[in-house]
Design a protein around this motif. Structure first.
Motif, mmCIF file in Angstrom:
data_model
loop_
_atom_site.group_PDB
_atom_site.id
_atom_site.type_symbol
_atom_site.label_atom_id
_atom_site.label_comp_id
_atom_site.label_asym_id
_atom_site.label_seq_id
_atom_site.Cartn_x
_atom_site.Cartn_y
_atom_site.Cartn_z
ATOM 1 N N UNK A 1 0.827 -1.206 0.000
ATOM 2 C CA UNK A 1 0.000 0.000 0.000
ATOM 3 C C UNK A 1 0.864 1.261 0.000
ATOM 4 N N UNK A 2 2.048 1.152 0.624
ATOM 5 C CA UNK A 2 2.925 2.324 0.712
ATOM 6 C C UNK A 2 3.475 2.726 -0.650
ATOM 7 N N UNK A 3 3.508 1.764 -1.588
ATOM 8 C CA UNK A 3 4.022 2.065 -2.926
ATOM 9 C C UNK A 3 3.143 3.101 -3.621
ATOM 10 N N UNK A 4 1.870 3.201 -3.190
ATOM 11 C CA UNK A 4 0.950 4.188 -3.777
ATOM 12 C C UNK A 4 1.520 5.605 -3.714
ATOM 13 N N UNK B 1 4.935 6.063 -15.066
ATOM 14 C CA UNK B 1 3.943 4.989 -14.986
ATOM 15 C C UNK B 1 4.595 3.626 -15.147
ATOM 16 N N UNK B 2 5.550 3.530 -16.045
ATOM 17 C CA UNK B 2 6.226 2.239 -16.276
ATOM 18 C C UNK B 2 6.977 1.770 -15.036
ATOM 19 N N UNK B 3 7.680 2.706 -14.410
ATOM 20 C CA UNK B 3 8.431 2.361 -13.193
ATOM 21 C C UNK B 3 7.473 1.979 -12.076
ATOM 22 N N UNK B 4 6.385 2.754 -11.975
ATOM 23 C CA UNK B 4 5.389 2.463 -10.934
ATOM 24 C C UNK B 4 4.770 1.079 -11.135
ATOM 25 N N UNK B 5 4.390 0.755 -12.365
ATOM 26 C CA UNK B 5 3.810 -0.554 -12.668
ATOM 27 C C UNK B 5 4.800 -1.667 -12.354
ATOM 28 N N UNK B 6 6.088 -1.419 -12.628
ATOM 29 C CA UNK B 6 7.114 -2.430 -12.327
ATOM 30 C C UNK B 6 7.228 -2.647 -10.827
ATOM 31 N N UNK C 1 6.324 -6.225 -6.380
ATOM 32 C CA UNK C 1 5.834 -6.385 -5.013
ATOM 33 C C UNK C 1 4.798 -7.505 -4.934
ATOM 34 N N UNK C 2 3.863 -7.544 -5.905
ATOM 35 C CA UNK C 2 2.842 -8.592 -5.915
ATOM 36 C C UNK C 2 3.458 -9.970 -6.115
ATOM 37 N N UNK C 3 4.469 -10.033 -6.963
ATOM 38 C CA UNK C 3 5.138 -11.319 -7.200
ATOM 39 C C UNK C 3 5.839 -11.803 -5.933
#
Length: 351
Positions: free
Chosen positions: A238-241, A249-254, A259-261
């Motif tokens: 959640x802190x990544x938000x 956007x690309x870096x954020x999506x990565x 993190x999810x992985x």
């Protein structure tokens, strides 16, 4: 709340509370303080006597048999601070105020007398009336067959069921849970019998085979000790938000995908450790069902993190005794507390 729970609560109240007539010694105390309001020594005698009688009454009051629904009923009647766990501390604090605010203590004691009296009238009428208007089998507690454990599943908070879509979602989840724990313990999913349902938070009472419940208990206990790392990872996710508008956007999506992985890998690793512990204890009777068990453990964790709850009510098996029930309920409460901390943090993030 089921009819038999209301009936049993009425019987419990009339035999355990009403018969002791606590309002009588509260009345003696308040009247005594009034008569000697200008004589602290004499007033303190009544306070000391009242405190001793109340604490003796509460210490001999068995509240361990009360279900969550019955406790909610007592809370609705404003009796939680007068009868449940915090009652002794509450009365100690109230009576200690007599030297500082005597009138407040008198008024409060008189209000408590009214609460006890109103509850006595309500429960007396309920106990007598229900026997006349309801079939006897509806007033009797659920029969727990030999080798079974009565378990209450409550769908509430984010795990609530308010429509058919949510019903379908959590029905599938509990199908996985029943399949995994029953098959791994050498039983069939049908051993999770639905014996009762209720509205409100949507409650299902299950009769579960003791073997499956023992496996559930041990898995939950092991998972509770390890689950804090998953909850920590979810809170960090959640802190990544915060970086959403700071990086591209690309870096954020990565960031999010990585993190999810990692979260998935950590959860899988923990479940593997839990299953290994269960294997070492010889609790898994069907080794071919380990994949189903893995899915079941993940689903019960998901159910818990969404705010659902599981509680054992009664049992009829020597291998899964009252002590096991208390330990299971304590383990689940601990796991739920950790998840509750996460949900609170989630809510803060959304404010």
């Amino acid at each position: 709340m089921q009819i038999h729970e209301i009936y049993l609560l009425s019987k419990w109240y009339t035999s355990n509370v009403q018969s002791k007539n606590p309002q009588s010694f509260l009345s003696q105390c308040s009247n005594g303080i009034k008569q000697h309001i200008h004589n602290k020594a004499a007033a303190n005698e009544y306070i000391t006597s009242c405190k001793a009688k109340m604490l003796n009454f509460l210490s001999n009051l068995d509240i361990t048999t009360l279900t969550d629904n019955q406790r909610k009923c007592l809370t609705h009647l404003n009796l939680d601070s007068l009868l449940l766990e915090k009652a002794p501390e509450h009365f100690e604090l109230l009576l200690s105020l007599a030297n500082h605010d005597t009138n407040y203590v008198i008024v409060t004691l008189e209000r408590y007398q009214i609460l006890y009296s109103e509850a006595s009238n309500s429960f007396s009428q309920c106990a007598s009336s229900l026997q006349k208007i309801v079939e006897p089998e509806l007033l009797a507690p659920i029969d727990v067959h030999e080798g079974k454990v009565l378990t209450r599943v409550t769908f509430h908070n984010d795990a609530s069921i308010n429509n058919i879509v949510e019903f379908n979602k959590w029905a599938k989840s509990w199908s996985f849970i029943a399949r995994g724990f029953s098959m791994a313990s050498g039983e069939t999913p049908e051993s999770f019998e639905i014996v009762n349902t209720d509205r409100g938070s949507f409650i299902i009472d299950l009769l579960v085979g003791a073997g499956a419940m023992k496996l559930f208990f041990e898995a939950l206990k092991s998972f509770t000790d390890l689950s804090i790392s998953i909850i920590d990872l979810k809170m960090k996710l959640k802190e990544i938000d915060k970086f959403k508008n700071v990086v591209s956007d690309d870096v954020y999506e990565q960031f999010i995908n990585d993190a999810k992985e990692k979260l998935t890998l950590e959860e899988n690793h923990i479940v593997e450790r839990v299953i290994n512990e269960l294997n070492q204890k010889g609790l898994i009777k069907n080794l071919e069902a380990q994949n189903d068990l893995s899915k079941a453990i993940k689903e019960i964790h998901k159910f818990n993190t969404h705010g659902g709850s599981v509680k054992c009510l009664a049992n009829n098996d020597d291998t899964f005794n009252h002590e096991s029930i208390e330990q299971l309920n304590a383990s689940y409460k601990q796991l739920q507390y950790k998840s509750e901390v996460k949900r609170i943090e989630d809510n803060k993030q959304n404010i």
